[in-house]
Design an enzyme around this catalytic site. Structure first.
Site, short mmCIF file in Angstrom:
data_model
loop_
_atom_site.label_atom_id
_atom_site.label_comp_id
_atom_site.label_asym_id
_atom_site.label_seq_id
_atom_site.Cartn_x
_atom_site.Cartn_y
_atom_site.Cartn_z
CG HIS A 83 37.40 25.54 72.71
ND1 HIS A 83 38.01 24.80 71.51
CD2 HIS A 83 37.61 26.90 72.63
CE1 HIS A 83 38.33 25.78 70.68
NE2 HIS A 83 38.17 26.93 71.44
CG HIS B 185 33.13 32.18 67.27
ND1 HIS B 185 34.16 32.03 67.75
CD2 HIS B 185 33.52 32.58 65.82
CE1 HIS B 185 35.34 31.99 67.04
NE2 HIS B 185 34.87 32.17 65.88
CG ASP C 183 35.70 34.57 74.84
OD1 ASP C 183 36.50 35.44 74.51
OD2 ASP C 183 34.87 33.71 73.73
N1 ACO Z 1 27.90 24.95 80.09
C1 ACO Z 1 27.27 23.88 80.42
N2 ACO Z 1 27.47 22.56 79.71
C2 ACO Z 1 28.26 22.43 78.57
C3 ACO Z 1 29.01 23.77 78.21
C4 ACO Z 1 28.90 25.00 78.93
N3 ACO Z 1 29.54 26.10 78.76
N4 ACO Z 1 29.62 23.31 77.11
C5 ACO Z 1 29.32 22.10 76.59
N5 ACO Z 1 28.38 21.76 77.52
C6 ACO Z 1 27.95 20.32 77.59
C7 ACO Z 1 26.74 20.25 76.62
O1 ACO Z 1 25.56 20.26 77.22
C8 ACO Z 1 26.93 18.63 76.21
O2 ACO Z 1 26.47 17.97 77.35
P1 ACO Z 1 25.81 16.65 76.89
O3 ACO Z 1 26.74 15.63 76.31
O4 ACO Z 1 24.90 16.06 78.17
O5 ACO Z 1 24.76 16.92 75.98
C9 ACO Z 1 28.58 18.59 76.31
O6 ACO Z 1 28.96 19.44 77.09
C10 ACO Z 1 29.21 18.80 75.01
O7 ACO Z 1 29.01 20.00 74.44
P2 ACO Z 1 28.65 20.59 72.91
O8 ACO Z 1 27.70 21.29 72.93
O9 ACO Z 1 28.29 19.11 72.11
O10 ACO Z 1 29.85 20.88 72.55
P3 ACO Z 1 30.40 21.62 71.39
O11 ACO Z 1 31.78 21.15 70.89
O12 ACO Z 1 29.58 21.69 70.33
O13 ACO Z 1 30.42 23.24 71.78
C11 ACO Z 1 31.04 25.29 72.56
C12 ACO Z 1 31.44 24.07 72.07
C13 ACO Z 1 29.79 26.01 71.71
C14 ACO Z 1 32.16 26.32 73.09
C15 ACO Z 1 30.25 25.06 74.19
O14 ACO Z 1 31.23 24.56 75.06
C16 ACO Z 1 29.68 26.29 74.67
O15 ACO Z 1 28.57 26.63 74.56
N6 ACO Z 1 30.42 27.18 75.80
C17 ACO Z 1 29.64 28.35 76.12
C18 ACO Z 1 30.04 29.37 75.22
C19 ACO Z 1 31.50 29.85 75.09
O16 ACO Z 1 32.41 30.05 76.01
N7 ACO Z 1 31.79 30.08 73.94
C20 ACO Z 1 33.14 30.44 73.65
C21 ACO Z 1 34.09 29.47 72.87
S1 ACO Z 1 35.71 29.98 72.76
C22 ACO Z 1 35.78 31.01 71.38
O17 ACO Z 1 34.97 31.12 70.44
C23 ACO Z 1 36.98 31.78 71.43
#
Ligand code: ACO
Length: 429
Positions: free
Chosen positions: A307, A268, A363
């Site tokens: 996201h 987050h 971010d």
């Molecule tokens: N890098 C690589 N792969 C990713 C990323 C990433 N940053 N984000 C998602 N994926 C992939 C997952 O591995 C998944 O792949 P799969 O279908 O092959 O298993 C797919 O994309 C879907 O991802 P989920 O984790 O299911 O998506 P979710 O909606 O649960 O997660 C999140 C959202 C937590 C923001 C995620 O994208 C992430 O971890 N991003 C990096 C951390 C980040 O930047 N957070 C800031 C968010 S904005 C904020 O809070 C202000």
């Protein structure tokens, strides 16, 4: 039969039910009438992480994740970031309308006159180790504020709600700056009422021996834009925490402390800190392809990408990226920015990211800007918590006025052993 309904057939019994659809949503409580027999509890919805569950109605923030739209009280975030001050947007988010000149003057006056914290809070801060993370200090000191204002427990007293709202908005920058000064071993700097909300924060962070601190206007505006962009983002993890704690009618200080704790996690608000570590780890533009390969193999996450709601470019990331170019003309471009720009472009051209609709989120660039503004990495989440306090409070106030809200209490599917007899310790294997 109404057109605005869903017909469900329970194949276990052959019975058919009609569930009304309002605003594209069914009420999951309507599922409870679907039973195999009178003893049956009824059907529930199973939705870990609330991926498809609306837990409230809200008039504060609108997001269309597919189109990359973000609006507060109907105003596009791009217009607010381009034209308004932070306190103006804070007023809008909290009270629903942009303030007129008189309302703004009063609001600014109210905030300025609540920026000081009780001297005992300084003693409290002294209890932290010299190397304590400022976010840990901030979370604890917000919770501690609850003990200074016992009347805050009267969450249905409108006068108290207004007072605590102003106190929290006003004191967050002071406590955040104090947390930083403590972690640096620097003396605390008291608020300067001549400065703007943002300028005063810079004063409390960076004033050293000069008699009067004068913030650089470009730095001040850059920070103001970042704070406007972080002010609210509807039902995210920390806001849901705020509403969850608020639903038990706890006071707003402990609720904001809980929300800030949720914000501190790397998935987050902690993400921009991780973005900078990632960029430092990549080290140079030549190492980007190898890093992306590791991400695609599932060995790393591309921090600042992806996201839960945006399946398009996060509009806040676009505004920050555009502004970064202006800012770096003044501060000079850092190697981190070059790596970030190249990393973004390469990632957006990779199938892995396109297929999963992973785009830069707010971010990805915010940490680079904070770094250019001289804010240390361990302060990034704190920088996020200051403006988001406005959003948390707006959502909390909305919750208190919503007659449909009750204490938050999800159901579970019990997966454990149903019943067994106690075994004395001597007989356990
Ligand atoms: N890098 C690589 N792969 C990713 C990323 C990433 N940053 N984000 C998602 N994926 C992939 C997952 O591995 C998944 O792949 P799969 O279908 O092959 O298993 C797919 O994309 C879907 O991802 P989920 O984790 O299911 O998506 P979710 O909606 O649960 O997660 C999140 C959202 C937590 C923001 C995620 O994208 C992430 O971890 N991003 C990096 C951390 C980040 O930047 N957070 C800031 C968010 S904005 C904020 O809070 C202000």
């Amino acid at each position: 039969m109404s057109q605005e309904s869903l017909t469900v057939t329970d194949n276990r019994t052959g019975k058919t039910y009609e569930l009304p659809i309002t605003d594209g949503t069914i009420r999951t409580m309507d599922l409870r009438q679907i039973k195999v027999d009178d003893q049956d509890f009824g059907v529930m919805g199973y939705d870990t992480a609330f991926k498809n569950t609306a837990a409230t109605r809200s008039k504060i923030t609108f997001i269309d994740g597919a189109k990359g739209i973000l609006r507060h009280r109907g105003y596009p975030v791009e217009q607010l970031a381009a034209n308004a001050s932070f306190l103006e947007v804070a007023y809008l988010v909290l009270f629903g309308e942009l303030p007129n000149a008189e309302q703004y003057a009063q609001w600014e006056h109210d905030i300025v006159h609540h920026t000081l914290v009780h001297e005992n809070l300084r003693t409290f801060l002294d209890g932290f180790r010299y190397d304590a993370h400022p976010m840990g200090i901030l979370i604890s000191s917000i919770a501690a504020l609850s003990t200074f204002y016992p009347e805050a427990k009267n969450v249905f007293d409108p006068e108290s709600v207004e007072l605590q709202t102003r106190r929290l908005v006003a004191k967050m920058p002071t406590m955040a700056a104090f947390a930083y000064r403590h972690s640096m071993g620097f003396p605390y700097v008291y608020p300067d009422n001549d400065l703007s909300y943002v300028g005063n924060f810079l004063n409390m962070m960076f004033k050293m021996t000069e008699l009067k601190y004068k913030p650089n206007p470009i730095v001040e505006r850059a920070l103001e834009i970042l704070w406007i962009l972080h002010i609210d983002h509807e039902q995210n993890c920390s806001t849901t925490t705020m509403r969850g704690i608020g639903s038990s009618q706890a006071d707003p200080y402990v609720a904001v402390a809980g929300a800030a704790a949720a914000l501190s996690g790397p998935l987050h608000g902690g993400a921009n800190e991780r973005v900078l570590r990632m960029l430092a780890h990549i080290g140079s533009v030549e190492n980007i392809p190898a890093y992306l390969k590791r991400v695609e193999a599932g060995e790393e996450r591309l921090m600042g990408f992806g996201h839960r709601v945006y399946k398009n470019y996060d509009p806040r990331a676009r505004i920050i990226k555009d502004f970064a170019h202006q800012l770096f003309e003044v501060t000079g471009r850092t190697p981190m920015l070059n790596i970030a720009l190249e990393l973004e472009e390469r990632a957006l051209n990779e199938d892995y990211f396109a297929k999963r609709k992973l785009y830069p989120n707010v971010d990805f660039y915010s940490g680079i800007i904070y770094q250019a503004l001289g804010i240390p990495t361990n302060m990034f989440t704190v920088m996020f918590a200051i403006p988001r306090t406005v959003g948390w409070l707006a959502q909390w106030r909305e919750l208190l006025g919503d007659p449909e809200q009750k204490i938050a209490r999800p159901r579970q599917i019990y997966d454990g052993i149903m019943l067994r007899d106690f075994v004395p310790m001597t007989e356990r294997s």
